[in-house]
Design a protein around this motif. Sequence first.
Motif, mmCIF file in Angstrom:
data_model
loop_
_atom_site.group_PDB
_atom_site.id
_atom_site.type_symbol
_atom_site.label_atom_id
_atom_site.label_comp_id
_atom_site.label_asym_id
_atom_site.label_seq_id
_atom_site.Cartn_x
_atom_site.Cartn_y
_atom_site.Cartn_z
ATOM 1 N N LYS A 137 0.799 -1.242 0.000
ATOM 2 C CA LYS A 137 0.000 0.000 0.000
ATOM 3 C C LYS A 137 0.824 1.282 0.000
ATOM 4 O O LYS A 137 0.332 2.343 -0.341
ATOM 5 N N THR A 138 2.103 1.167 0.398
ATOM 6 C CA THR A 138 2.925 2.384 0.461
ATOM 7 C C THR A 138 3.947 2.400 -0.675
ATOM 8 O O THR A 138 4.736 1.455 -0.814
ATOM 9 N N VAL A 139 3.887 3.458 -1.455
ATOM 10 C CA VAL A 139 4.800 3.592 -2.597
ATOM 11 C C VAL A 139 5.499 4.943 -2.505
ATOM 12 O O VAL A 139 4.841 5.979 -2.385
ATOM 13 N N TYR A 140 6.831 4.922 -2.524
ATOM 14 C CA TYR A 140 7.605 6.157 -2.463
ATOM 15 C C TYR A 140 8.298 6.430 -3.792
ATOM 16 O O TYR A 140 8.711 5.501 -4.488
ATOM 17 N N TRP A 142 14.420 6.037 -0.501
ATOM 18 C CA TRP A 142 15.739 5.670 0.033
ATOM 19 C C TRP A 142 16.034 6.403 1.341
ATOM 20 O O TRP A 142 16.746 5.896 2.199
ATOM 21 N N ASP A 143 15.442 7.607 1.505
ATOM 22 C CA ASP A 143 15.578 8.314 2.787
ATOM 23 C C ASP A 143 14.893 7.533 3.907
ATOM 24 O O ASP A 143 15.424 7.411 5.010
ATOM 25 N N LYS A 160 16.642 5.518 7.246
ATOM 26 C CA LYS A 160 16.223 5.635 8.656
ATOM 27 C C LYS A 160 15.853 4.263 9.224
ATOM 28 O O LYS A 160 16.074 3.974 10.394
ATOM 29 N N ASP A 161 15.256 3.424 8.379
ATOM 30 C CA ASP A 161 14.821 2.097 8.831
ATOM 31 C C ASP A 161 16.001 1.190 9.175
ATOM 32 O O ASP A 161 15.918 0.341 10.052
ATOM 33 N N ILE A 162 17.075 1.362 8.421
ATOM 34 C CA ILE A 162 18.248 0.526 8.678
ATOM 35 C C ILE A 162 19.045 1.175 9.818
ATOM 36 O O ILE A 162 19.994 1.908 9.602
ATOM 37 N N THR A 163 18.591 0.899 11.027
ATOM 38 C CA THR A 163 19.273 1.440 12.205
ATOM 39 C C THR A 163 20.611 0.717 12.367
ATOM 40 O O THR A 163 20.867 -0.270 11.688
ATOM 41 N N SER A 164 21.426 1.190 13.287
ATOM 42 C CA SER A 164 22.819 0.723 13.330
ATOM 43 C C SER A 164 22.983 -0.789 13.462
ATOM 44 O O SER A 164 23.904 -1.371 12.903
ATOM 45 N N ASN A 165 22.067 -1.448 14.188
ATOM 46 C CA ASN A 165 22.252 -2.887 14.369
ATOM 47 C C ASN A 165 21.342 -3.750 13.494
ATOM 48 O O ASN A 165 21.362 -4.968 13.603
ATOM 49 N N LEU A 189 24.617 1.339 3.304
ATOM 50 C CA LEU A 189 23.682 1.523 4.424
ATOM 51 C C LEU A 189 23.828 0.457 5.507
ATOM 52 O O LEU A 189 23.720 0.749 6.688
ATOM 53 N N ALA A 190 24.044 -0.784 5.103
ATOM 54 C CA ALA A 190 23.980 -1.887 6.082
ATOM 55 C C ALA A 190 25.347 -2.431 6.461
ATOM 56 O O ALA A 190 25.455 -3.202 7.419
ATOM 57 N N GLY A 191 26.368 -2.040 5.733
ATOM 58 C CA GLY A 191 27.713 -2.496 6.055
ATOM 59 C C GLY A 191 27.802 -4.006 6.125
ATOM 60 O O GLY A 191 27.435 -4.701 5.178
#
Length: 405
Positions: A99-102, A108-109, A113-118, A152-154
């Motif tokens: 339902k959500t389309v960006y 990517w912004d 934010k979703d890919i937090t440090s851990n 982003l995820a290293g």
Amino acid sequence: MFSAKFYKQNRSNVSKTTDVDIIVLTANGLVQKSADTTFKFKQDSNFWYLTGLDLAEATVVINKQTNTEYLILPPRLDHRDMWEGKIDESEVITNSGIKTVYAHDAGWDVLKKDITSNAKVGTILPARSYEPNYGMYINPAKLVFSKKIKRLAGKNIVDIRRNLAVLRQVKTTEEISYIKNAVNITADGFFELRKNIKNMNSEKDINIFLTHEFALKGANGHAYNPIIASGKNAATIHYEKNDAPLSHGSLLLMDVGAQYGHYAADISRTWSLGLPTKRQQQVFDAVYNVRQYALNLLKPGVILREYEKEVRTFMNSQLDNLGLIGKNKSEDQIKYYPHLTSHFLGIDVHDAGDYDTPLVANTVLTVEPGIYIPQENIGIRIEDDVLITPSGFNNLSDSIPTHLV
Ligand SMILES: [Mn+2]
């Protein structure tokens, strides 16, 4: 086209197979054919399996932590919207059930934010940019994606290729009906060709004939580049030139499969042009024996890697009978039978799956023994598409005669 339910279920299934926090997969991108023209777009199979979208350069995100999912659209200039039309977002939502389309940058912004440090990120990255076994370049969208997601995820990237392969191996009723349609269209093609074979002068004539028949019956073209190989060409496993004249007395090996929707058939038959010689018949009988032997092994619980070994032992006895290999020279088998007996079939012609876990019902695979003797201008393959059932198997292409004439 399936309903969005199918893709939704697939997303939910893959989420359950892994403890990652976020799953991110990229679509394929368009590839240049020449100058400003492109090859016909072909979607990445895993991306399609999760979204149902034939949209280039999109990204799908399943965030398990927040229980959300969204699509990121490709970067797009107004110029393209003008020439090709805008991407219909409501259609994207309806087809995928997401339902959500960006738009690209906004999406990517959000992902950043979703890919937090851990956060552990499950994805599929290309092993390399070039596959020397096939002489092919990996779709460049995957390489671009790979760089972006690594940034982003290293090191927190988990490969989920196998998770998807295991899921894709077992088909739903809907998927099986699509594969059956692909098989039936291919079967009709062989049937019509048999009636018209006397009018065919070249491999090319046959290719045109089958391509036309497939289209008439509603196929989405060929599932893979067809192999129409006569005479000595039949001994080249992946012969794709399909342009030689047919000559009386030789063999004609055809490995073709219609694509229906996004699903493939993959069927081979070998015919003799004229009455077969005694030797051609002998080799055919040997291949046929192996086919029967292999089919009779198939049922739930069988591990394909072990089945392959059994089939190859039986193939040895057949090659020995033909005078091609000595009693203790099983290593010579590879010269006359260089490929595997079975592979999975589905969205991809060589579909995703696991050769080391026991077969379960609703798996579809090929059975395709062959014997190739270049020095005798003989190449024979019989290939069927087989559905594993609770009690054994159902040969979906059984209606297509196997015999040489
Ligand atoms: Mn095959």
